[in-house]
Motif scaffolding. Structure first.
Motif, mmCIF file in Angstrom:
data_model
loop_
_atom_site.group_PDB
_atom_site.id
_atom_site.type_symbol
_atom_site.label_atom_id
_atom_site.label_comp_id
_atom_site.label_asym_id
_atom_site.label_seq_id
_atom_site.Cartn_x
_atom_site.Cartn_y
_atom_site.Cartn_z
ATOM 1 N N LEU A 74 0.585 -1.373 0.301
ATOM 2 C CA LEU A 74 0.212 0.234 -0.029
ATOM 3 C C LEU A 74 1.054 1.649 0.412
ATOM 4 C CD1 LEU A 74 -2.810 -1.375 2.466
ATOM 5 C CD2 LEU A 74 -2.902 -0.677 0.125
ATOM 6 N N TYR A 125 -7.690 -1.264 5.519
ATOM 7 C CA TYR A 125 -6.966 -1.544 4.226
ATOM 8 C C TYR A 125 -7.872 -0.865 3.210
ATOM 9 C CZ TYR A 125 -3.751 -3.759 7.754
ATOM 10 O OH TYR A 125 -3.166 -4.059 9.288
ATOM 11 N N ARG A 168 0.917 4.472 -2.415
ATOM 12 C CA ARG A 168 0.575 5.728 -2.738
ATOM 13 C C ARG A 168 1.972 6.553 -2.898
ATOM 14 N NH1 ARG A 168 2.020 7.892 1.277
ATOM 15 N NH2 ARG A 168 2.120 6.292 3.135
ATOM 16 N N SER A 188 -2.241 -4.902 -3.927
ATOM 17 C CA SER A 188 -2.941 -4.500 -2.223
ATOM 18 C C SER A 188 -4.253 -5.252 -2.743
ATOM 19 C CB SER A 188 -2.929 -3.413 -2.177
ATOM 20 O OG SER A 188 -1.244 -2.271 -1.913
ATOM 21 N N ARG A 225 -8.677 2.541 2.604
ATOM 22 C CA ARG A 225 -7.052 3.225 1.515
ATOM 23 C C ARG A 225 -6.259 2.692 0.911
ATOM 24 N NH1 ARG A 225 -2.823 0.768 6.778
ATOM 25 N NH2 ARG A 225 -1.155 2.141 4.420
ATOM 26 N N LEU A 226 -7.081 1.353 0.572
ATOM 27 C CA LEU A 226 -6.929 1.402 -0.514
ATOM 28 C C LEU A 226 -7.827 2.204 -1.581
ATOM 29 C CD1 LEU A 226 -5.836 -1.178 -2.868
ATOM 30 C CD2 LEU A 226 -7.739 -1.680 -2.867
ATOM 31 N N LEU A 257 -0.970 -1.319 -5.750
ATOM 32 C CA LEU A 257 -2.277 -1.467 -6.256
ATOM 33 C C LEU A 257 -3.267 -2.810 -6.505
ATOM 34 C CD1 LEU A 257 -3.739 1.329 -5.029
ATOM 35 C CD2 LEU A 257 -4.939 0.882 -7.247
#
Lengths: 76, 221
Positions: free
Chosen positions: B171, B203, B175, B186, B206-207, B183
């Protein structure tokens, strides 16, 4: 793609070529997980570390040679 | 000899050793550095026009490798072929039809054909340069993506003790580098964790945030 450790080893060698020994030491540290069994890697890494330690010792010697005694710089 | 003089002498010996050790590796270092640089290009480009330019610069500097049979080892050819194949995929998937991008595609083709005779026991992963039917093209593209993701996973996993640590690193890479492969990796890990009853909501959030950033950037590219 190259592994991060492989990239770091390459960066370390390039840094040695440019005599950026501190940068080389950092990159050797990053590369270590993959190459710690490699004799050549360890030789270069330890030699770089030793060179930095010697330079640090030399720098300390120069600093101690120019350090003023507290009495000289006291207030008043 | 004083302590200082001894240290000075030792400094000179160590520095001299390192200079000569690096000089002895100079030919290999040139190759490793070249491979490292094209790897950086493949990882770090933020847009397709940028990618074509950077690849063009690299090819201009290193095209001589093709004509020098003895410079590249089979392992070097394999790595370069993987990296250049990935770059080729990205260019093929882009909407960049500029003369520069077309030229780069042509140069990558020349490279692939030129390295076919090096390291005879190796099989290059890139297929023949004919126009495949659309279905097999998507299958080939996804196949290469899975290979890249597996290599990326192995690289991130390293000596990490738990899959969650690998996910954190993936991640972070997605980012910081706006890396689409990171990505995807993840997302795959998160879905795997979900199926194994892990709590994955933070998570997922955030993804999604990172996905929005990557999509926006691709829209501007």
């Amino acid at each position: 793609m190259l592994k991060p450790e492989e990239k770091a080893y390459c960066e370390a060698l390039v840094a040695l070529k440019r005599k950026k020994y501190e940068v080389a030491a950092e990159q050797f540290h990053k590369a270590a997980p993959l190459f710690e069994e490699n004799r050549e890697f360890n030789l270069l890494r330890e030699t770089t570390g030793l060179l930095l330690a010697v330079r640090e010792e030399l720098a300390k010697g120069q600093t101690q040679g120019t350090r003023e005694s507290p009495e000289v710089i006291a207030d008043g | 000899m004083s302590h200082h003089e001894t240290l000075r002498s030792l400094e000179q010996v160590l520095e001299s050793f390192l200079e000569r050790a690096v000089a002895a590796k100079a030919p290999r270092l040139d190759i490793l550095d070249g491979i490292n640089r094209i790897d950086d290009v493949a990882r770090g480009s933020n847009g397709h026009s940028d990618l074509a330019d950077r690849v063009g610069e690299w090819l201009a500097e290193y095209s001589g490798w093709l004509s020098d049979d003895n410079r590249l080892r089979p392992g070097d050819v394999r790595r370069l072929s993987e990296i250049l194949a990935e770059i080729g995929d990205r260019l093929d998937n882009s909407s960049d039809n500029s003369p520069a991008a077309a030229k780069i595609r042509s140069e990558l083709k020349r490279w692939t054909e030129g390295t076919d005779g090096v390291g005879r026991q190796l099989v290059l992963k890139r297929g023949p340069e004919t126009a495949p039917p659309p279905r097999s093209r998507t299958v080939m593209t996804f196949d290469r993506l899975l290979e890249r993701l597996l290599n990326r996973y192995r690289s991130l996993a390293g000596s990490r003790q738990h899959l969650l640590s690998v996910l954190e690193e993936s991640l972070k890479t997605a980012r910081v580098d706006h890396d689409r492969d990171a990505l995807l990796l993840s997302g795959f890990i998160i879905y795997y964790l979900k199926l194994n009853s892990f709590k994955i909501e933070p998570y997922v959030q955030r993804l999604k945030q990172i996905e929005a950033i990557v999509r926006e950037e691709q829209g501007h590219a």
